[in-house]
Design a protein around this motif. Sequence first.
Motif, short mmCIF file in Angstrom:
data_model
loop_
_atom_site.label_atom_id
_atom_site.label_comp_id
_atom_site.label_asym_id
_atom_site.label_seq_id
_atom_site.Cartn_x
_atom_site.Cartn_y
_atom_site.Cartn_z
N GLN A 1 -3.02 -4.43 -7.05
CA GLN A 1 -1.75 -3.73 -6.83
C GLN A 1 -1.20 -4.04 -5.45
N ARG A 2 -2.06 -3.99 -4.43
CA ARG A 2 -1.61 -4.26 -3.06
C ARG A 2 -1.09 -5.70 -2.94
N LEU A 3 -1.79 -6.64 -3.57
CA LEU A 3 -1.34 -8.04 -3.52
C LEU A 3 -0.02 -8.21 -4.27
N GLY A 4 0.13 -7.50 -5.37
CA GLY A 4 1.39 -7.54 -6.10
C GLY A 4 2.55 -7.06 -5.26
N GLU A 5 2.32 -6.00 -4.48
CA GLU A 5 3.35 -5.47 -3.59
C GLU A 5 3.70 -6.48 -2.50
N LEU A 6 2.74 -7.35 -2.18
CA LEU A 6 2.96 -8.39 -1.16
C LEU A 6 3.76 -9.57 -1.73
N GLY A 7 3.90 -9.61 -3.07
CA GLY A 7 4.62 -10.72 -3.70
C GLY A 7 3.72 -11.73 -4.37
N ILE A 8 2.40 -11.48 -4.37
CA ILE A 8 1.45 -12.35 -5.07
C ILE A 8 1.47 -11.98 -6.54
N LYS A 9 1.77 -12.92 -7.41
CA LYS A 9 1.79 -12.66 -8.85
C LYS A 9 0.35 -12.61 -9.38
N THR A 10 0.04 -11.57 -10.15
CA THR A 10 -1.31 -11.42 -10.70
C THR A 10 -1.22 -11.14 -12.20
N HIS A 11 -2.39 -11.18 -12.86
CA HIS A 11 -2.42 -10.88 -14.30
C HIS A 11 -2.51 -9.38 -14.56
N PHE A 12 -2.70 -8.57 -13.52
CA PHE A 12 -2.93 -7.13 -13.67
C PHE A 12 -1.67 -6.41 -14.14
N ILE A 13 -1.83 -5.53 -15.14
CA ILE A 13 -0.73 -4.69 -15.60
C ILE A 13 -0.99 -3.23 -15.22
N ARG A 14 -2.10 -2.68 -15.70
CA ARG A 14 -2.44 -1.29 -15.35
C ARG A 14 -3.89 -1.01 -15.73
N ARG A 15 -4.47 -0.01 -15.07
CA ARG A 15 -5.81 0.45 -15.45
C ARG A 15 -5.67 1.41 -16.61
N LEU A 16 -6.55 1.25 -17.61
CA LEU A 16 -6.50 2.08 -18.82
C LEU A 16 -7.42 3.29 -18.72
N ASN A 17 -8.60 3.09 -18.15
CA ASN A 17 -9.58 4.16 -17.99
C ASN A 17 -10.56 3.72 -16.92
N MET A 18 -11.69 4.41 -16.82
CA MET A 18 -12.61 4.14 -15.72
C MET A 18 -13.27 2.76 -15.79
N ARG A 19 -13.29 2.14 -16.97
CA ARG A 19 -13.95 0.83 -17.09
C ARG A 19 -13.04 -0.28 -17.60
N GLU A 20 -11.81 0.04 -17.92
CA GLU A 20 -10.95 -0.96 -18.55
C GLU A 20 -9.59 -1.05 -17.87
N GLN A 21 -9.05 -2.27 -17.88
CA GLN A 21 -7.69 -2.47 -17.41
C GLN A 21 -6.98 -3.44 -18.35
N LEU A 22 -5.67 -3.28 -18.42
CA LEU A 22 -4.83 -4.14 -19.24
C LEU A 22 -4.28 -5.25 -18.37
N VAL A 23 -4.42 -6.49 -18.85
CA VAL A 23 -3.96 -7.64 -18.08
C VAL A 23 -3.17 -8.57 -18.98
N HIS A 24 -2.35 -9.41 -18.37
CA HIS A 24 -1.63 -10.45 -19.12
C HIS A 24 -2.64 -11.50 -19.60
N ALA A 25 -2.43 -12.01 -20.79
CA ALA A 25 -3.21 -13.14 -21.28
C ALA A 25 -2.74 -14.40 -20.55
N VAL A 26 -3.65 -15.08 -19.90
CA VAL A 26 -3.29 -16.29 -19.17
C VAL A 26 -4.21 -17.43 -19.59
N GLU A 27 -3.75 -18.63 -19.35
CA GLU A 27 -4.58 -19.83 -19.55
C GLU A 27 -5.34 -20.07 -18.25
N ILE A 28 -6.63 -19.75 -18.27
CA ILE A 28 -7.43 -19.84 -17.04
C ILE A 28 -7.61 -21.30 -16.61
N ILE A 29 -7.33 -21.58 -15.37
CA ILE A 29 -7.60 -22.89 -14.78
C ILE A 29 -9.10 -22.94 -14.50
#
Length: 260
Positions: free
Chosen positions: A59-87
């Motif tokens: 979240q902090r990096l996103g606020e800095l302008g760094i694009k990330t795959h992170f969307i939101r945390r769902l619960n204590m062990r899971e988060q929702l992220v964009h599907a990306v093609e990993i390099i």
Amino acid sequence: MARRRQIYEGKAKTLFEGPEPNTIVQYFKDDATAGNGAKSGVIHGKGVLNNCISELLMQRLGELGIKTHFIRRLNMREQLVHAVEIIPLEVVIRNVVAGSLAKRFGLEEGARLPRPLIEFYYKSDALGDPLVSEEHITTFEWACPHDLDEICAQSMRINDYLCGLFAGVGIQLVDFKLEFGRLWEGEEMRIVLADEISPDNCRLWDMRTQEKLDKDRFRRDLGGVEEAYQEVARRLGIMPEGVRPEAAPGQGKRKDKGGN
């Protein structure tokens, strides 16, 4: 509740098909490995802590302008992220001599580097994640020169920000590993930060005592692994509900021996 489709299971996380198009649910496990799986065990509560720590830093990096795959945390062990093609690269940024860098060049661990050093490793457990050059990367077409320039530029910005953030809570960012992916939006592609940022893939030392506050405590049988992860979360102000520091029994049980 419908059964989720598992996409991939790694050493520290399991990925499931997300509830929205082109999304993935990233589940953080307590499992820990070292030496490319030669040593394995459990660090109790690690998944909860890494999920929350990575959420904050993404979240902090996103606020800095760094694009990330992170969307939101769902619960204590899971988060929702964009599907990306990993390099297929692990990008390691080093500020201080430690780990394999010390071993490879016979350097004293703890010596500060004159400038941050970026290294690339090919993501392959079977091959032991070998160190590779930019020539390897472009020749084998894992990334083009433009992609590499973008990865290096983002990595340096991330390093600058995280060094300051951790220094503010008395922690030295010794080195850390990043992964990047290609996020497609229609015909447009952009390079985004993926995976996680946590004590699993960062070396974090107390600035006053040089005490290790990361997975090196597990790798080197130093004990107090859970307490170290909790201390990082505590200093960042995100010690999650349900994790009791006094209940942490020390280093997780090992399933077999080995390590690097």
